[in-house]
Design an enzyme around this catalytic site. Structure first.
Site, PDB file in Angstrom:
ATOM      1  NE  ARG A   1     -18.196  34.559   1.506  1.00 33.68           N
ATOM      2  CZ  ARG A   1     -19.500  34.310   1.480  1.00 33.68           C
ATOM      3  NH1 ARG A   1     -20.250  34.727   0.489  1.00 33.68           N
ATOM      4  NH2 ARG A   1     -20.050  33.632   2.468  1.00 33.68           N
TER       5      ARG A   1
ATOM      6  NE  ARG B   1     -25.078  27.070   3.539  1.00 35.34           N
ATOM      7  CZ  ARG B   1     -24.713  28.350   3.570  1.00 35.34           C
ATOM      8  NH1 ARG B   1     -25.618  29.305   3.421  1.00 35.34           N
ATOM      9  NH2 ARG B   1     -23.462  28.674   3.740  1.00 35.34           N
TER      10      ARG B   1
ATOM     11  NE  ARG C   1     -20.217  29.307   6.434  1.00 35.71           N
ATOM     12  CZ  ARG C   1     -21.488  29.109   6.757  1.00 35.71           C
ATOM     13  NH1 ARG C   1     -21.854  28.036   7.427  1.00 35.71           N
ATOM     14  NH2 ARG C   1     -22.393  29.982   6.395  1.00 35.71           N
TER      15      ARG C   1
ATOM     16  CE  LYS D   1     -23.994  37.170   3.325  1.00 33.81           C
ATOM     17  NZ  LYS D   1     -23.843  36.520   4.647  1.00 33.81           N
TER      18      LYS D   1
ATOM     19  NE  ARG E   1     -27.847  29.192   6.903  1.00 30.50           N
ATOM     20  CZ  ARG E   1     -26.994  30.130   6.492  1.00 30.50           C
ATOM     21  NH1 ARG E   1     -27.442  31.261   5.995  1.00 30.50           N
ATOM     22  NH2 ARG E   1     -25.711  29.921   6.606  1.00 30.50           N
TER      23      ARG E   1
HETATM   24  P1  ADP Z   1     -26.970  34.808   5.485  1.00 32.82           P
HETATM   25  O1  ADP Z   1     -27.544  34.728   4.103  1.00 32.82           O
HETATM   26  O2  ADP Z   1     -26.396  36.159   5.792  1.00 32.82           O
HETATM   27  O3  ADP Z   1     -25.992  33.711   5.785  1.00 32.82           O
HETATM   28  P2  ADP Z   1     -29.676  34.048   6.355  1.00 32.82           P
HETATM   29  O4  ADP Z   1     -30.550  35.063   5.728  1.00 32.82           O
HETATM   30  O5  ADP Z   1     -29.648  32.689   5.755  1.00 32.82           O
HETATM   31  O6  ADP Z   1     -28.168  34.629   6.520  1.00 32.82           O
HETATM   32  O7  ADP Z   1     -30.091  33.932   7.902  1.00 32.82           O
HETATM   33  C1  ADP Z   1     -29.502  32.967   8.770  1.00 32.82           C
HETATM   34  C2  ADP Z   1     -30.584  32.330   9.648  1.00 32.82           C
HETATM   35  O8  ADP Z   1     -31.077  33.293  10.570  1.00 32.82           O
HETATM   36  C3  ADP Z   1     -31.798  31.823   8.876  1.00 32.82           C
HETATM   37  O9  ADP Z   1     -32.255  30.636   9.483  1.00 32.82           O
HETATM   38  C4  ADP Z   1     -32.829  32.960   9.023  1.00 32.82           C
HETATM   39  O10 ADP Z   1     -34.162  32.446   9.016  1.00 32.82           O
HETATM   40  C5  ADP Z   1     -32.468  33.557  10.366  1.00 32.82           C
HETATM   41  N1  ADP Z   1     -32.596  35.021  10.404  1.00 32.82           N
HETATM   42  C6  ADP Z   1     -32.353  35.916   9.405  1.00 32.82           C
HETATM   43  N2  ADP Z   1     -32.570  37.191   9.820  1.00 32.82           N
HETATM   44  C7  ADP Z   1     -32.942  37.106  11.121  1.00 32.82           C
HETATM   45  C8  ADP Z   1     -33.311  38.080  12.116  1.00 32.82           C
HETATM   46  N3  ADP Z   1     -33.305  39.395  11.857  1.00 32.82           N
HETATM   47  N4  ADP Z   1     -33.643  37.605  13.344  1.00 32.82           N
HETATM   48  C9  ADP Z   1     -33.629  36.280  13.627  1.00 32.82           C
HETATM   49  N5  ADP Z   1     -33.298  35.317  12.732  1.00 32.82           N
HETATM   50  C10 ADP Z   1     -32.954  35.714  11.502  1.00 32.82           C
HETATM   51  P1  ADP Z   2     -23.213  32.564   4.068  1.00 32.72           P
HETATM   52  O1  ADP Z   2     -24.019  33.667   3.456  1.00 32.72           O
HETATM   53  O2  ADP Z   2     -23.980  31.759   5.045  1.00 32.72           O
HETATM   54  O3  ADP Z   2     -21.894  33.033   4.578  1.00 32.72           O
HETATM   55  P2  ADP Z   2     -22.835  31.601   1.355  1.00 32.72           P
HETATM   56  O4  ADP Z   2     -23.982  30.775   0.924  1.00 32.72           O
HETATM   57  O5  ADP Z   2     -22.750  33.003   0.868  1.00 32.72           O
HETATM   58  O6  ADP Z   2     -22.794  31.532   2.938  1.00 32.72           O
HETATM   59  O7  ADP Z   2     -21.457  30.906   0.976  1.00 32.72           O
HETATM   60  C1  ADP Z   2     -21.214  29.540   1.254  1.00 32.72           C
HETATM   61  C2  ADP Z   2     -19.777  29.205   0.864  1.00 32.72           C
HETATM   62  O8  ADP Z   2     -19.616  29.388  -0.557  1.00 32.72           O
HETATM   63  C3  ADP Z   2     -18.707  30.104   1.475  1.00 32.72           C
HETATM   64  O9  ADP Z   2     -18.309  29.643   2.760  1.00 32.72           O
HETATM   65  C4  ADP Z   2     -17.577  29.979   0.444  1.00 32.72           C
HETATM   66  O10 ADP Z   2     -16.888  28.759   0.553  1.00 32.72           O
HETATM   67  C5  ADP Z   2     -18.344  29.952  -0.866  1.00 32.72           C
HETATM   68  N1  ADP Z   2     -18.558  31.303  -1.433  1.00 32.72           N
HETATM   69  C6  ADP Z   2     -19.752  31.933  -1.615  1.00 32.72           C
HETATM   70  N2  ADP Z   2     -19.578  33.146  -2.169  1.00 32.72           N
HETATM   71  C7  ADP Z   2     -18.234  33.305  -2.330  1.00 32.72           C
HETATM   72  C8  ADP Z   2     -17.422  34.356  -2.836  1.00 32.72           C
HETATM   73  N3  ADP Z   2     -17.953  35.503  -3.279  1.00 32.72           N
HETATM   74  N4  ADP Z   2     -16.070  34.166  -2.827  1.00 32.72           N
HETATM   75  C9  ADP Z   2     -15.515  33.021  -2.389  1.00 32.72           C
HETATM   76  N5  ADP Z   2     -16.225  31.994  -1.894  1.00 32.72           N
HETATM   77  C10 ADP Z   2     -17.582  32.117  -1.868  1.00 32.72           C
END
Ligand code: ADP
Ligand code: ADP
Ligand code: ZN
Length: 221
Positions: free
Chosen positions: A88, A161, A172, A13, A127
């Site tokens: 979420r 993180r 998560r 995302k 990541r």
């Molecule tokens: P999210 O915001 O949904 O938690 P991220 O965009 O941070 O996910 O992506 C998670 C990890 O995977 C990051 O280290 C990113 O560089 C990598 N990543 C994202 N998209 C891809 C993909 N299509 N293929 C391989 N690795 C990816």
């Molecule tokens: P990822 O995309 O890797 O799942 P985020 O950076 O979006 O992680 O979120 C990290 C943490 O922040 C979540 O595990 C949760 O604890 C909190 N968080 C983020 N967005 C929300 C939301 N919309 N509602 C509740 N908790 C949230």
């Protein structure tokens, strides 16, 4: 353009919404990034959120909804926004509907990134981000072009993180399945949900998202 990118932790995302932000000139709104900034600053919100985030659970709907209400009222959202990590829960999705209704903003659509759980764990474990500009990287899938130097800003300072460690990832993923996945049928019933294959490489995922945007009437920039 008003868009929601939906998907489990590690689905891509943040990666895709940052690309869209640059390409379309709209604001990327990541509630996770906003919360991490609150934690870093030591604010009251940060203090409330930190232990919940560290445990892999979800922060309260009330806090998040208030934060989003203030955020989308800011001038940089006039051109549109991409929501990354919000909503979420079903109550958050309902609150967003109300907010958009009162501000007379129409949601273009919701794009779901579908990724298998084993791949999510690998993505989260590798990541890391640039500590200065926030650019995202991966140990295996996206290394900086020059080892130890951020492609975007040239900084040599990277961070991981605390909630990306193996013990927390499981919690998560559970929170996603139990509390977030129910918003998929919510948007499907409204005819707003579009799914793409998030297992593909980053460029291919981006191309699929662009195809959805054309289909729902968002013109190419
Ligand atoms: P999210 O915001 O949904 O938690 P991220 O965009 O941070 O996910 O992506 C998670 C990890 O995977 C990051 O280290 C990113 O560089 C990598 N990543 C994202 N998209 C891809 C993909 N299509 N293929 C391989 N690795 C990816
Ligand atoms: P990822 O995309 O890797 O799942 P985020 O950076 O979006 O992680 O979120 C990290 C943490 O922040 C979540 O595990 C949760 O604890 C909190 N968080 C983020 N967005 C929300 C939301 N919309 N509602 C509740 N908790 C949230
Ligand atoms: Zn950087």
């Amino acid at each position: 353009m008003e868009l929601i990118l939906l998907g489990p932790p590690g689905a891509g995302k943040g990666t895709q919404s940052k690309l869209l932000e640059t390409r379309y000139g709209v604001a990327q709104i990541s509630t996770g990034d906003m919360l991490r900034a609150e934690v870093k600053s030591g604010s009251a919100i940060g203090l409330e959120a930190k232990s919940i985030m560290d445990s892999g659970g979800l922060v309260s709907d009330a806090l998040i909804i208030r934060m989003i209400g203030e955020r989308i009222a800011r001038p940089d959202c006039a051109n549109g926004f991409i929501l990354d990590g919000f909503p979420r829960t079903v109550p958050q999705a309902e609150a967003l509907d109300e907010l958009l209704h009162t501000t007379k903003v129409d949601l273009d659509g919701v794009i779901e990134l579908k990724v298998d759980e084993a791949v999510l764990v690998a993505r989260i474990s590798g990541r890391f981000t640039c500590a200065k500009c926030g650019a995202g990287y991966h140990d295996l899938f996206k290394r900086p072009r020059h080892e130890g130097v951020c492609d975007v800003c040239g900084s040599g300072d990277f961070s991981r993180r605390p909630d990306d460690k193996a013990e927390t990832v499981h919690a998560r993923l559970e929170a996603y399945n139990a509390q977030t996945a129910p918003i998929l049928p919510y948007y499907r019933a409204k005819g707003r949900l579009h799914s793409v294959d998030g297992m593909a490489d980053m460029d291919a995922v981006e191309a699929q998202i662009e195809a959805v945007l054309r289909k729902i009437g968002v013109p190419a920039p």
